[in-house]
Design an enzyme around this catalytic site. Structure first.
Site, short mmCIF file in Angstrom:
data_model
loop_
_atom_site.label_atom_id
_atom_site.label_comp_id
_atom_site.label_asym_id
_atom_site.label_seq_id
_atom_site.Cartn_x
_atom_site.Cartn_y
_atom_site.Cartn_z
N GLY A 164 0.79 -1.22 0.00
CA GLY A 164 0.00 0.00 0.00
C GLY A 164 0.82 1.27 0.00
O GLY A 164 0.35 2.33 0.40
N GLU A 200 16.30 -2.11 -4.02
CA GLU A 200 16.43 -2.46 -5.42
C GLU A 200 16.72 -1.21 -6.23
O GLU A 200 16.51 -0.08 -5.77
CB GLU A 200 15.14 -3.14 -5.93
CG GLU A 200 13.91 -2.28 -5.80
CD GLU A 200 12.62 -3.04 -6.07
OE1 GLU A 200 12.60 -4.27 -5.91
OE2 GLU A 200 11.61 -2.39 -6.43
N HIS A 208 3.43 0.91 -14.23
CA HIS A 208 3.09 -0.13 -13.26
C HIS A 208 2.03 -1.02 -13.91
O HIS A 208 0.87 -0.61 -14.07
CB HIS A 208 2.55 0.54 -11.99
CG HIS A 208 2.21 -0.42 -10.89
ND1 HIS A 208 2.47 -0.15 -9.57
CD2 HIS A 208 1.62 -1.65 -10.89
CE1 HIS A 208 2.06 -1.16 -8.82
NE2 HIS A 208 1.53 -2.08 -9.61
N GLU A 288 6.10 -7.56 -7.26
CA GLU A 288 5.54 -8.28 -6.11
C GLU A 288 4.30 -9.05 -6.54
O GLU A 288 3.80 -8.87 -7.65
CB GLU A 288 5.19 -7.32 -4.97
CG GLU A 288 4.10 -6.31 -5.31
CD GLU A 288 3.83 -5.35 -4.17
OE1 GLU A 288 4.69 -5.23 -3.27
OE2 GLU A 288 2.77 -4.71 -4.17
N ARG A 292 -4.46 -11.93 -3.19
CA ARG A 292 -5.86 -11.62 -2.88
C ARG A 292 -6.53 -11.04 -4.12
O ARG A 292 -5.87 -10.81 -5.13
CB ARG A 292 -5.93 -10.60 -1.75
CG ARG A 292 -5.08 -9.34 -2.05
CD ARG A 292 -5.28 -8.23 -1.07
NE ARG A 292 -4.27 -7.18 -1.18
CZ ARG A 292 -4.25 -6.24 -2.11
NH1 ARG A 292 -5.18 -6.22 -3.05
NH2 ARG A 292 -3.30 -5.32 -2.12
#
Length: 441
Positions: A164, A200, A208, A288, A292
């Site tokens: 988040g 990183e 994105h 990542e 969910r």
């Protein structure tokens, strides 16, 4: 198939799950805090159980209370939605111990993919491209400094168990590294109870891109195309669209294949999302995995005509995927705008737009109270049409028709955003809104 499911969430995602269950002939149990006694999800469910005071830590994050409510109501499964306990490995493990089906992946997979440093290692072993960075998680600032010097700046500092947008800082030189590392670490410890970090290479102005996957208990995995989630403020998504129009077809195909490979590498089960950063020049990297359902899942549903929540439930009930990759196609274009409250208050007047190709996911109603205790999102407004230009026009029209009075929102911001020349041309990246500033939108 399940006879009864407890929905361990609130707001629009709880309403979304309850509606899917109704259509499947499954009874539902809503849990609610004292502040949500009159909330829409409590009114739509077949049963409602109060699980604690207003604060999330005492209600929607209270694992014991939710498990007790499930057992008391004789529900066979729990759907966690997104946020709260949806990516909590301990909670998924508690469900298993109590013979309650957790509608999501196993506790082991949640733990493995929730640790971003561990997830990176897993993806490297599976030959999924990752952003160059630290191979091991770091805690001590001295160790982090040394690694940063070896990697070279700019560096993205991230919480190993974060999400988040919390626990993240960009360091552009050794002069600002220590301050950024310590700030990110404090935020990580406060937000996630763990100060483990990793680093990183920072990619300037990427897109994105995330790929939706579904996986069953029998090793079958499919992807349902990608979403462009580049429009963000403070690492929080503002607007999403599907498909990502900037991707070359070759890259789109590769991303889908890599997403399926990533899911298979961890023995994934249920719905999930593999997030990538697209650098351009056909280069992309695993960032990542979200274990969910995502906030922005409706735009994938609009272009693929697949109900992801129903698929989640079927998978959890032990059914094999009814979809094969060659049967999944994407048609048209969908855009989702997140309408958020800027402060608590009472909604005194509400008008929701409609029409062909407009979808509203919300739990608010006229007279509803927006409390200060939970996420500020009020409405997800989704517009679909046969191409991006028409979808933008439809979204602009719908935003102009949407009325929410009584609480200040970002509605005007969104209305202006979709008319920006940069957006219309598809030229926006993850840094565009930060550079514009909210006032300019």
């Amino acid at each position: 198939m399940f006879q009864k499911i407890l929905v361990a969430n609130r707001g629009e995602i709880a309403v979304r799950i309850i509606r899917a269950c109704r259509e499947m002939g499954i009874r539902t149990v809503a849990v609610y805090s004292e502040a949500d006694r009159e909330a829409l999800h409590t009114q739509l469910a077949d049963e409602s159980i109060c699980i604690g005071p207003a604060r999330g830590a005492e209600s929607y994050l209270n694992m014991e209370q939710i498990i007790s409510a499930t057992i008391a109501s004789k529900a066979e499964a729990i759907h966690p939605g997104f946020g709260f306990l949806s990516e909590n490995a301990k909670f998924a493990g508690m469900c298993q111990q109590c013979n309650i089906v957790f509608i999501g992946p196993s506790a082991d997979v949640i733990h493995k993919m929730g640790n971003k440093a561990e997830a990176r290692k897993t993806m490297i072993e599976a030959s999924v491209p990752v952003i160059p960075g630290t191979e091991e998680a770091v805690i001590e600032v001295e160790q982090a400094q040394k690694l940063a010097e070896e990697m070279g700046y700019p560096i993205m500092i991230k919480a190993a168990f974060g999400g988040g947008g919390k626990g993240m800082r960009v360091s552009r030189s050794k002069e600002d590294f220590v301050a950024n590392f310590q700030m990110a670490q404090r935020e990580a410890e406060k937000g996630f109870g763990d100060k483990t970090m990793y680093m990183e290479r920072y990619i300037e102005r990427p897109r994105h891109i995330e790929v939706q996957i579904l996986a069953d208990k029998y090793g079958n995995v499919v992807h349902l195309g990608e979403r462009d989630c580049s429009l963000q403020m403070h690492h929080q998504k503002v607007l999403e669209e599907a498909p990502a129009v900037i991707l070359p077809e070759k890259v789109r195909k590769q991303m889908g294949e890599m997403a399926v490979l990533a899911a298979k590498a961890v023995g994934y089960e249920n719905a999930g999302t593999i997030e990538f950063l697209y650098e351009g020049n056909e280069k992309f990297y695993f960032m990542e995995m979200n274990t969910r359902i995502q906030v922005e899942h409706p735009i994938t549903e609009m272009v693929t005509r697949v109900d992801l929540v129903k698929e989640q439930i079927r998978i959890a009930a032990g059914e094999a995927l009814s979809l094969t990759q060659d049967k999944i196609s994407s048609e048209g274009h969908a855009i989702e705008c997140r309408i958020n409250a800027k402060m608590p208050g009472k909604i005194t007047n509400l008008h929701l737009p409609g029409g062909n190709g407009i979808r509203i996911d919300t739990a608010i109603y006229s007279g509803d109270i927006v409390t200060p205790y939970y996420d500020s999102m009020l409405v997800k407004l989704i517009a679909y049409d046969r191409n991006r230009e028409l979808a933008i026009r439809k979204m602009t029209s719908a935003l102009g028709e949407l009325v929410i009075e009584g609480v200040p929102t970002n509605l005007d911001f969104q209305y202006q955003l979709v008319q920006k020349p940069e957006f219309i041309k598809g030229e926006m990246d993850t840094e565009t809104l930060e550079q514009m500033g909210v006032a300019s939108c």
